[in-house]
Write an enzyme that holds these catalytic residues in place. Structure first.
Site, PDB file in Angstrom:
ATOM      1  N   ARG A  15     -18.643  -3.146  37.229  1.00  0.00           N
ATOM      2  CA  ARG A  15     -19.193  -1.942  36.584  1.00  0.00           C
ATOM      3  C   ARG A  15     -20.707  -2.066  36.399  1.00  0.00           C
ATOM      4  O   ARG A  15     -21.444  -1.117  36.645  1.00  0.00           O
ATOM      5  CB  ARG A  15     -18.512  -1.712  35.231  1.00  0.00           C
ATOM      6  CG  ARG A  15     -17.019  -1.428  35.340  1.00  0.00           C
ATOM      7  CD  ARG A  15     -16.767   0.028  35.645  1.00  0.00           C
ATOM      8  NE  ARG A  15     -15.375   0.337  35.865  1.00  0.00           N
ATOM      9  CZ  ARG A  15     -14.573   0.934  34.978  1.00  0.00           C
ATOM     10  NH1 ARG A  15     -15.030   1.266  33.784  1.00  0.00           N
ATOM     11  NH2 ARG A  15     -13.336   1.217  35.297  1.00  0.00           N
ATOM     12  N   CYS A  73      -8.923 -11.324  26.221  1.00  0.00           N
ATOM     13  CA  CYS A  73      -8.832 -11.693  24.801  1.00  0.00           C
ATOM     14  C   CYS A  73      -7.424 -12.097  24.349  1.00  0.00           C
ATOM     15  O   CYS A  73      -7.292 -13.015  23.542  1.00  0.00           O
ATOM     16  CB  CYS A  73      -9.451 -10.629  23.899  1.00  0.00           C
ATOM     17  SG  CYS A  73      -8.679  -9.009  23.977  1.00  0.00           S
ATOM     18  N   CYS A 132     -13.921  -8.219  20.455  1.00  0.00           N
ATOM     19  CA  CYS A 132     -14.213  -8.666  21.807  1.00  0.00           C
ATOM     20  C   CYS A 132     -15.104  -7.639  22.490  1.00  0.00           C
ATOM     21  O   CYS A 132     -15.292  -6.530  21.984  1.00  0.00           O
ATOM     22  CB  CYS A 132     -12.926  -8.845  22.604  1.00  0.00           C
ATOM     23  SG  CYS A 132     -12.012  -7.316  22.835  1.00  0.00           S
ATOM     24  N   ARG A 136     -13.692   1.601  40.127  1.00  0.00           N
ATOM     25  CA  ARG A 136     -12.351   1.709  39.559  1.00  0.00           C
ATOM     26  C   ARG A 136     -11.411   0.987  40.506  1.00  0.00           C
ATOM     27  O   ARG A 136     -11.020   1.525  41.538  1.00  0.00           O
ATOM     28  CB  ARG A 136     -11.976   3.196  39.427  1.00  0.00           C
ATOM     29  CG  ARG A 136     -10.673   3.429  38.734  1.00  0.00           C
ATOM     30  CD  ARG A 136     -10.872   3.718  37.253  1.00  0.00           C
ATOM     31  NE  ARG A 136      -9.585   3.805  36.591  1.00  0.00           N
ATOM     32  CZ  ARG A 136      -9.093   4.921  36.071  1.00  0.00           C
ATOM     33  NH1 ARG A 136      -9.798   6.033  36.113  1.00  0.00           N
ATOM     34  NH2 ARG A 136      -7.913   4.931  35.501  1.00  0.00           N
ATOM     35  N   GLU A 148     -18.132   4.201  32.248  1.00  0.00           N
ATOM     36  CA  GLU A 148     -18.025   3.204  31.168  1.00  0.00           C
ATOM     37  C   GLU A 148     -18.209   1.849  31.822  1.00  0.00           C
ATOM     38  O   GLU A 148     -17.369   1.427  32.612  1.00  0.00           O
ATOM     39  CB  GLU A 148     -16.659   3.308  30.489  1.00  0.00           C
ATOM     40  CG  GLU A 148     -16.539   2.378  29.303  1.00  0.00           C
ATOM     41  CD  GLU A 148     -15.194   1.680  29.196  1.00  0.00           C
ATOM     42  OE1 GLU A 148     -14.160   2.320  29.445  1.00  0.00           O
ATOM     43  OE2 GLU A 148     -15.206   0.467  28.884  1.00  0.00           O
ATOM     44  N   ARG A 153      -5.298  -4.657  37.287  1.00  0.00           N
ATOM     45  CA  ARG A 153      -4.713  -3.463  36.672  1.00  0.00           C
ATOM     46  C   ARG A 153      -4.184  -2.570  37.764  1.00  0.00           C
ATOM     47  O   ARG A 153      -4.892  -2.328  38.744  1.00  0.00           O
ATOM     48  CB  ARG A 153      -5.767  -2.692  35.867  1.00  0.00           C
ATOM     49  CG  ARG A 153      -6.254  -3.503  34.712  1.00  0.00           C
ATOM     50  CD  ARG A 153      -7.150  -2.740  33.768  1.00  0.00           C
ATOM     51  NE  ARG A 153      -7.428  -3.639  32.646  1.00  0.00           N
ATOM     52  CZ  ARG A 153      -8.141  -3.324  31.582  1.00  0.00           C
ATOM     53  NH1 ARG A 153      -8.659  -2.129  31.465  1.00  0.00           N
ATOM     54  NH2 ARG A 153      -8.318  -4.200  30.622  1.00  0.00           N
ATOM     55  N   ASN A 201     -17.850  -2.464  27.016  1.00  0.00           N
ATOM     56  CA  ASN A 201     -17.433  -2.038  25.679  1.00  0.00           C
ATOM     57  C   ASN A 201     -17.642  -3.156  24.673  1.00  0.00           C
ATOM     58  O   ASN A 201     -17.938  -4.300  25.041  1.00  0.00           O
ATOM     59  CB  ASN A 201     -16.002  -1.496  25.677  1.00  0.00           C
ATOM     60  CG  ASN A 201     -14.969  -2.539  26.052  1.00  0.00           C
ATOM     61  OD1 ASN A 201     -15.210  -3.745  25.983  1.00  0.00           O
ATOM     62  ND2 ASN A 201     -13.804  -2.084  26.464  1.00  0.00           N
ATOM     63  N   GLU A 210     -15.445 -11.915  29.181  1.00  0.00           N
ATOM     64  CA  GLU A 210     -15.013 -11.342  27.911  1.00  0.00           C
ATOM     65  C   GLU A 210     -15.349 -12.265  26.744  1.00  0.00           C
ATOM     66  O   GLU A 210     -14.672 -13.248  26.506  1.00  0.00           O
ATOM     67  CB  GLU A 210     -13.518 -10.986  27.903  1.00  0.00           C
ATOM     68  CG  GLU A 210     -13.209 -10.226  26.617  1.00  0.00           C
ATOM     69  CD  GLU A 210     -11.882  -9.502  26.546  1.00  0.00           C
ATOM     70  OE1 GLU A 210     -11.256  -9.259  27.590  1.00  0.00           O
ATOM     71  OE2 GLU A 210     -11.495  -9.163  25.423  1.00  0.00           O
ATOM     72  N   GLU A 241      -3.996   0.570  39.089  1.00  0.00           N
ATOM     73  CA  GLU A 241      -4.710   1.820  38.807  1.00  0.00           C
ATOM     74  C   GLU A 241      -4.083   3.031  39.480  1.00  0.00           C
ATOM     75  O   GLU A 241      -4.351   4.158  39.110  1.00  0.00           O
ATOM     76  CB  GLU A 241      -6.177   1.713  39.243  1.00  0.00           C
ATOM     77  CG  GLU A 241      -7.013   0.813  38.360  1.00  0.00           C
ATOM     78  CD  GLU A 241      -7.351   1.430  37.004  1.00  0.00           C
ATOM     79  OE1 GLU A 241      -6.933   2.572  36.742  1.00  0.00           O
ATOM     80  OE2 GLU A 241      -8.017   0.757  36.210  1.00  0.00           O
ATOM     81  N   ASP A 282     -18.249   2.319  23.520  1.00  0.00           N
ATOM     82  CA  ASP A 282     -18.355   2.292  24.979  1.00  0.00           C
ATOM     83  C   ASP A 282     -19.813   2.425  25.380  1.00  0.00           C
ATOM     84  O   ASP A 282     -20.569   3.174  24.751  1.00  0.00           O
ATOM     85  CB  ASP A 282     -17.582   3.480  25.590  1.00  0.00           C
ATOM     86  CG  ASP A 282     -16.136   3.120  25.903  1.00  0.00           C
ATOM     87  OD1 ASP A 282     -15.729   1.971  25.640  1.00  0.00           O
ATOM     88  OD2 ASP A 282     -15.424   4.009  26.412  1.00  0.00           O
TER      89      ASP A 282
END
Ligand code: SER
Ligand code: ZN
Length: 503
Positions: free
Chosen positions: A469, A304, A462, A345, A434, A334, A437, A353, A336, A416
């Site tokens: 996931r 976003c 967003c 993860r 999760e 990311r 979202n 998005e 992590e 979530d």
């Protein structure tokens, strides 16, 4: 008095010393204070000494901060003395800038700032003094930013150890199943995925890619296209400027993959490097460090921010609202670290998005439509056991903020979507995943990127559709055998491709 600014102005030439010089300067200072701070804020020139080229001045005020008055004083001084005494301003600095502000409760641990300062407490009043602020720091309002930072650090201390906000919205419908394995382990065993060549990344073979892409088609066909979302294609790299504006850079600097550019592409400059590679067959990392510049951007963290950049400085015609777009091109990275686990993860993930902008009413209506579409997909196509919760908004989390916005009204904030993962244990005690979202962020980003509506208010929001996931949630509940998959999903997925046989 809440604010006291002790400053020094250095001129390019001497003024008369003592009372004569002061008589020259004081009316200018008082005029600036009266005009900038106004009567209400009780601003005053509490001290003024003229000594040769130097003017020592102390301004006090309640409410409004006195540095604006100081800047105005210096400008007036320049105009007047330039004409009458042929004297200009050489420099300006604050020796000490003290502000008092309420801070309740007083932080238990000392609070530090990365600039010269002192802080102490009188009851529930914090007294903060910054020292040695130059003109730029005054113009740039460091004082208010320092106060905000002290307040933020105090809030963070108060929140430390407390859980993130979480309140159940829609409970799950129990769906008994027999699969109990960790889906990543199961996929590794069957050769569907291989742990990637670099940290936290996975290679998805044909079977796993087939499921992931089926999820993508499903989201586009059943959610985004019927609601009129259009696809955009955005770059993978986020500029520092974008992440400064969203707050990500201050919030999560330890979670990015940074992008650095070569200092040159001249092969001659790289010769020593390439020679070393040829001889040692290793990467000469020290040599490499010399040839690559400091990081200048970040590999996409969320999509976003760059969509907001696309719209920055623009006014959106009423007929184009609500504006509904989605990106599925930029791949999120990311760092992590300790949090990595399987495909759920990871350091690199594929996400669609959707981003939406419109009036508050339009966005609240769109949220209901999105919720209805998602529900249809999770209930009737994937047949998942899932629930929703109202949580700390992602933009607070990602900008390093704490607490929860709008916990009771539930207008602005994040929902979530969580899926039960049978391999993790019982429904009650295990942590659910999760997998999605959905947020309305109010005017936070439309303001930060100066995106305007033709009239009224412009809000945005967003939703993160994490394809890894969705895939793990689905496989964890339904298993890897397509025979056990719901028929509507099998239709969308089509026949699975053969995986290569390895001998
Ligand atoms: N930008 C949101 C997030 O990062 C949605 O993906 O959570
Ligand atoms: Zn987002």
């Amino acid at each position: 008095m809440e604010n006291e600014l002790v400053a020094e102005v250095v001129l390019s030439g001497a003024l008369p010393e003592g009372p004569e010089g002061e008589a020259l300067v004081r009316p200018i200072a008082e005029e600036a204070v009266a005009q900038v701070l106004g009567a209400k804020s009780e601003g005053a020139v509490s001290q003024l000494v003229v000594r040769g080229e130097r003017i020592a001045i102390t301004l006090t005020s309640t409410g409004a901060r006195p540095h604006q008055a100081l800047l105005s004083f210096v400008k007036r001084l320049q105009d007047r003395l330039g004409r009458s005494h042929r004297v200009g301003i050489r420099s300006l600095r604050a020796l000490h800038y003290t502000v008092r502000f309420p801070l309740d409760p007083v932080p238990a641990q000392p609070i530090g700032l990365p600039i010269p300062h002192e802080i102490w407490y009188e009851g529930t009043t914090a007294v903060l003094t910054l020292s040695e602020l130059d003109e730029e720091a005054l113009r740039d309002n460091w004082i208010d930013r320092a106060v905000a930072l002290v307040e933020e650090k105090a809030r963070r201390q108060a929140y430390q150890g407390k859980e993130q906000y979480w309140a159940l919205l829609k409970p799950a419908v129990v769906r008994p199943g027999s699969f109990r394995e960790d889906p990543t382990e199961a996929m590794i065993r069957r050769g569907w995925v291989r742990n990637g060549p670099t940290k936290g990344k996975w290679f998805l073979g044909p079977r796993a890619a087939h499921v992931l892409r089926a999820m993508e088609r499903l989201a586009r066909r059943e959610v985004l296209e019927p609601l009129g979302f259009s696809e955009v294609v955005q770059p993978h790299h986020d500029s520092f400027d974008i992440l400064l504006r969203t707050g990500h850079l201050a919030g999560l600097p330890g979670e990015f993959y940074y992008v650095a550019e070569p200092r040159t592409r001249d092969p001659g400059a790289w010769e020593r490097f390439t020679d070393l590679v040829k001889i040692t067959r290793q990467v000469p990392t020290e040599e490499l460090a010399k040839l690559v510049g400091p990081p200048s951007a970040v590999s996409c963290y969320a999509q976003c921010p760059t969509v907001y950049w696309w719209l920055s400085g623009r006014t959106i015609a009423e007929g184009s609202l609500p504006l509904k777009v989605y990106d599925r091109t930029a791949i999120s990275n990311r760092y992590e670290s300790g949090g990595r686990h399987g495909l759920e993860r990871v350091d690199e993930f594929h996400r669609i998005e959707p981003v939406y902008l419109g009036t508050p009413e339009q966005l609240l209506a769109l949220r209901e439509e999105l919720l209805a579409r998602y529900t249809q997909v999770f209930d009737n196509v994937l047949e998942l056991e899932w629930r929703t919760a109202w949580v700390t908004p992602f933009y607070l989390q990602q900008s390093g903020g704490v607490g929860v916005e709008d916990a009771t009204e539930r207008i602005q904030g994040t929902i979530d979507f969580e899926a039960y993962l049978p391999y993790r244990g019982s429904r009650e005690e295990s942590e659910w995943l999760e997998f999605q979202n959905l947020s309305i962020v109010g005017d936070k980003y439309t303001k930060a990127f100066t995106i305007r509506p033709q009239k009224g208010l412009l809000w945005s929001g967003c939703s993160g559709i994490g394809l890894e996931r969705w895939t793990t949630a689905f496989l964890a509940q339904k298993g890897l055998d397509p025979e056990g998959w719901p028929s509507r999903f099998r239709e969308i997925a089509g026949p699975p491709p053969p995986d290569p046989t390895f001998l």
